[in-house]
Structures are given as C-alpha cells and as structure tokens.
Design a protein around this motif. Structure first.
Motif, mmCIF file in Angstrom:
data_model
loop_
_atom_site.group_PDB
_atom_site.id
_atom_site.type_symbol
_atom_site.label_atom_id
_atom_site.label_comp_id
_atom_site.label_asym_id
_atom_site.label_seq_id
_atom_site.Cartn_x
_atom_site.Cartn_y
_atom_site.Cartn_z
ATOM 1 N N ASP A 8 -18.329 -17.190 75.231
ATOM 2 C CA ASP A 8 -17.392 -16.183 75.109
ATOM 3 C C ASP A 8 -17.069 -15.984 73.886
ATOM 4 O O ASP A 8 -17.200 -14.490 72.352
ATOM 5 C CB ASP A 8 -16.049 -15.507 75.634
ATOM 6 C CG ASP A 8 -16.084 -15.911 77.864
ATOM 7 O OD1 ASP A 8 -18.018 -15.043 77.544
ATOM 8 O OD2 ASP A 8 -15.746 -15.830 78.431
ATOM 9 N N GLU B 29 -24.456 -8.335 76.448
ATOM 10 C CA GLU B 29 -22.864 -8.422 76.577
ATOM 11 C C GLU B 29 -22.582 -8.240 75.518
ATOM 12 O O GLU B 29 -21.140 -8.183 75.332
ATOM 13 C CB GLU B 29 -22.983 -10.710 76.535
ATOM 14 C CG GLU B 29 -23.447 -10.522 78.099
ATOM 15 C CD GLU B 29 -23.156 -12.146 78.491
ATOM 16 O OE1 GLU B 29 -22.371 -12.809 78.058
ATOM 17 O OE2 GLU B 29 -24.216 -12.711 79.106
ATOM 18 N N GLN C 180 -17.656 -12.618 70.726
ATOM 19 C CA GLN C 180 -16.730 -12.188 70.312
ATOM 20 C C GLN C 180 -16.983 -12.303 68.402
ATOM 21 O O GLN C 180 -16.642 -11.542 67.492
ATOM 22 C CB GLN C 180 -15.427 -13.242 70.281
ATOM 23 C CG GLN C 180 -15.001 -12.650 71.905
ATOM 24 C CD GLN C 180 -15.066 -10.399 71.977
ATOM 25 O OE1 GLN C 180 -14.515 -9.903 71.314
ATOM 26 N NE2 GLN C 180 -14.743 -10.625 73.398
#
Length: 547
Positions: free
Chosen positions: A33, A73, A37
């Motif tokens: 994650d 994603e 980002q």
C-alpha cells in the motif's frame, strides 16, 4: 539507502522502466500500500508520468499480469487526463493479447468517481467512439456520474433513448437498469413511464433491456406491481426467443427480490429454452440453486416438473450445481423429490431421480422416504414406491435399499411381506456384501422395532440361502458334463460361422475386396492333468480372415 524515487527517476522514459518498476514492487511486497501511494505521489508531483510510461512500453515481459494488476491499483489515485488513461488501458490490453477489460473496469469506475468532470468527458468520448469500447464507456460514465449528480445523468440517459444509433439506445437502457435511484420515487416514476412508452411503441429489438430496466425500477420502488406485471405480459406476448436468455439472467441476478406474481411469469418463459443454449442453461442451473437457498421448495418442484415434462430431451444432468447442492446440503429436499417423483407414476421423473443419484461421486447416498406424502394413500402405495426404487436405483444399491427400508415402518402387514421379498430378491442376492454391511450398521443405530425385526429376518435368510448354495455346489447333476460343454461350444461356433457366411454372401459390400482365409490346422488336441487319469481336450481352431 536509496529510496523508490532514487531508483525510479533515472530510468524514467527508458526501456528498462517496467523492469525496474517490477523489481521495486517485489522489494516492497510487505509494504504494498505504501509503494502504491508513493508511485501515485511521484506521478501527481509530475516527477514520473506513470500513464505515459505504461502507454509507451512495447514489451511487458513475463510479469505482464502483475504489472497490469499494479496499474489497476494505482489508477484511482492518479491525477491524469481520462483520454490518456483510456489510451493506456487500451494499449495494455492489446499488448497482453488478453481480455483484461474486467480487470480494469472497477478501477476505471473509481478513477472517474474522483472527479465528475471525468464522467462528462468520458461520456463525450464514448459518443464519439474515440477509443475501443471494451467497457461500455457510455454506461460507465452514466452510472458513475449518477452517484454524484443523479438527476443530471438520468436525464442524459433518457435523452440518449432518442438517439438514431441503436447501440447507444441499448447502452442507455442498460445504464438506466443499473442506476441506484436513491429512493427518488419521482425520478423512478419518470424513467418507468419513459421505458414503458418505448415498450408499447414497438421497440422489439430493445425488449430484453427494457425488461431489465422495468424490473430494476420495480425492485427500487415496489408500489407499481400491477403495472409491472401488465408490462411483462405485454413484452412476452410475442414469444420472442431472444427474451429467454435475458429473462434467465434477470431471475439469477434478482435472486429473491421479485414477488411470486412476477417471478412465476418469468419462470414460465424458461420452459421454451433451447437444449443447446448453454448460457441460458447455466443461468437456470444457478436459478435452481437460488430456489434451494431461499427455501422456495414449492416453486422448485413445480418449475422442475413442468420443465422436464415440456422438454422431453432435457436431462436433469445439465444442472450439475443444483444436483451437487441437493446431494450435499439439501438431502431433506432430495428425499421429498424422490418420494414425490416415484409417486407421480411418470417415467420422466423416475428417470430424473436415477440421474441425480448416478451423478454423485460418493459411494453411498442414503435416502429416506417422505412419510408425509404417503399418509392417507391407499394400501399398496408403499409397495409401489418400493418397486420404483428397486428398479430405477438398482445400480445404486444403498440408495435403493435405504429408501425401501424407510418404508417398512409405515407399510401394512400385506405390503411388508412383499417389501421384504423385494429386499431379498433381487437386491440382497445381487449385492450380498454391501447390503449386509449396511444392515449391520443400521442395527447399531436407533431404528423402529418393526424395521429391526425385518432386517434380522433378512440377514438370517441370506445366511441360509448361501449355505444351501454351498451345500448343493457338489451335486454333479447340476453341472454339465465335459461332452455337453464341448457340444455346446461346437454348436455356438457353428452358429457364428453360419452368421458370418450369411453376412459376407453375394450381396455383401465385402465382395468388392479381395478375400483370403488362412487355416492353421483344423483342430488341436491337448491334455490337462487335473486328475490322475488326465483329460483329453479337442478344440477346433477358428478361421482367420483377411480382407
């Protein structure tokens, strides 16, 4: 220590960008994650143009699935032009030679949901056909846009129903069926009336999507059931075969949301299914599972029975998921079905029972009669059902025997004698070991005394039967003599030779081929010394023909 930024910036715009990108991803698997980002941050700060990098790649390498997954994603967090994003996705799909449209669909929705202007532009792009439409971009734009500006995008969809392009009308109708109207009754009524007008004005080619829209609207506002029923009946009046598959799809997707009055109308359409229409049959398979899941047994029985009667060539085996669910999780309903169908006196239903049981991978399927259905029926009914089980389930001995044994407790004395005889001959005689083990297992359980008495009698009868067989095995008069066996063999050989000559006579097509017969002697003699005197055996040789 070098950061992701330090490693990625030097290779931006080069052929090794994706390779480095993939390597960095593997190094940061545990912090996936954070990795996503950080990549999005690099893009949004205009340090690396991720969309352009992916769009310019000519070779995704052997890790193309992982790379496409990563782009999916990252996409919702990017600040990018919708046209560039679409071009990039189109490029990735073409480069991978794979149907990845479903992979990117949800991600593209989330990307558009971040900014309503993206939905506006996406709608313009879809109407102009500027990119290959893998996603139904028009529908995506309307559905996502309606989440932010409901009235505006519903109006846009309604306007598109007047378009001259039939494909655009179709996509607009699909969009109207998928919009969440957020309990806005006024808007739902407006769309319902618009779609109803289309149906009554003869838009036959759009009936499948009109039907989906009408039922979707009803589910969101349930106070116009009568109008919905009337419109469904009007649409199905023409008996258009193109409506069968969409109807099956609707029934599957709506699960238990439709009332019985509408549900039955839709089910009736499926009776005309083409046995070769695999997709519709798959939907029907899932519909049957839904009926099981929501405990709609009565609807299930009626639908299945009507379907099998009206389609003689249809086998229940084409519904494997339903059969699996029935055998593994709904044995109570299976027992009801077996009893109901044996009582029906219809061959098509008895055959269906046999096919269901045969389709099971398990060695043993235990069945129990549904005693409620047998209550109050004339004497002889239990025996009739027992004979049905014996005949149709003979190959599945435990299923047949377990079902018949469950009848013992409710059978009359006259029926009981015939049922016991049926259990012994042919079942117990043909499957002595399997049934003996089953009976012994039953006696270890709590069973009615009447049933236990019959089982003990059968076990004793079986023991006596095989004892008598063994005692009589040595009687020479019961065995054919050596000469009798030889005569029978010669007689059988003669019959075979005569049949062969008859089939290869003058009128046979074999006459057009050359024909040779090779003989290796007429007969052979050999001796078997299975006793002190030995046995002489004379065996005729077969003719070997070569064509």
């Amino acid at each position: 220590m070098e950061t992701i930024k330090d490693k990625l910036l030097p290779v931006a715009g080069s052929d090794t960008f994706l390779e480095t990108f993939h390597q960095l991803y593997r190094e940061n698997l545990e912090k996936k994650d954070n990795f996503i980002q950080e990549i999005a941050s690099l893009h949004n700060n205009k340090l690396v143009d991720i969309v352009r990098e992916f769009n310019n790649c000519n070779d995704l390498g052997k890790y193309y699935i992982t790379i496409c997954e990563l782009f999916k994603e990252i996409l919702p967090f990017l600040q990018a032009d919708i046209q560039d994003v679409l071009n990039c996705i189109n490029h990735l799909i073409l480069k991978t030679h794979s149907d990845f449209s479903s992979l990117f669909s949800k991600s593209l929705e989330n990307f558009c949901a971040m900014d309503i202007s993206r939905c506006d532009k996406l709608l313009d792009i879809s109407l102009a056909n500027k990119v290959d439409d893998y996603f139904n971009l028009l529908g995506l734009a309307i559905i996502v846009g309606s989440r932010v500006q409901l009235n505006t995008y519903v109006e846009k969809a309604i306007e598109l129903l007047n378009n001259k392009n039939k494909v655009i009308i179709e996509k607009a109708l699909i969009s109207l069926s998928k919009i969440n109207y957020q309990s806005n009754k006024k808007l739902i009524n407006k769309v319902f009336n618009v779609v109803k007008t289309m149906a009554t004005n003869g838009y036959h080619e759009h009936y499948p999507n009109i039907l989906k829209s009408i039922l979707s609207l009803y589910i969101q506002k349930r106070d116009f059931e009568k109008q919905t029923i009337e419109l469904c009946l009007f649409i199905f009046k023409n008996e258009d075969e193109r409506l069968i598959q969409p109807t099956a799809e609707i029934l599957f997707e709506t699960k238990n949301d439709l009332p019985k009055s509408i549900y039955d109308i839709l089910l009736n359409v499926l009776f005309k299914v083409n046995p070769k229409d695999t997709l519709t049959l798959n939907y029907m398979n899932l519909i049957l599972c839904n009926l099981l899941e929501y405990n709609r047994e009565k609807d299930l029985y009626i639908f299945l029975e009507d379907l099998l009667i009206k389609n003689n060539n249809l086998s229940i085996k084409i519904f494997p998921l339903f059969i699996h669910e029935l055998l593994n999780n709904k044995t109570d309903i299976l027992n009801v079905l077996v009893t109901r169908w044996f009582l029906s006196r219809k061959i098509v239903f008895a055959k269906a029972v046999a096919e269901i049981i045969e389709d099971c991978n398990a060695e043993k399927i235990y069945l129990v009669c549904d005693k409620i259905q047998l209550q109050g029926l004339p004497e002889g009914t239990c025996l009739f059902v027992a004979r049905k089980a014996c005949g149709w389930l003979f190959k599945n001995k435990i299923s047949a025997v377990s079902f018949i044994v469950s009848l013992i407790d409710i059978a009359t004395d006259r029926e009981l004698e015939a049922i016991s005889s049926l259990l012994f001959n042919p079942l117990f005689i043909c499957y002595p070991q399997n049934i003996k083990e089953y009976f012994e297992e039953l006696l270890q359980q709590e069973i009615p005394e009447k049933t236990a008495v019959v089982i003990n009698q059968l076990l004793a009868q079986q023991e006596s039967f095989f004892k008598n067989l063994n005692d009589n095995a040595g009687i020479s008069e019961l065995k054919p003599s050596l000469s009798q066996r030889a005569q029978f063999k010669q007689h059988l050989s003669k019959l075979m030779n005569d049949a062969y000559k008859e089939k290869t006579g003058k009128n046979s097509i074999l006459q057009i081929f050359s024909h040779q017969t090779i003989l290796y002697g007429n007969s052979s003699i050999f001796y078997r010394y299975n006793n002190p005197e030995g046995t002489k055996k004379n065996q005729r040789n077969n003719e070997i023909s070569r064509i």
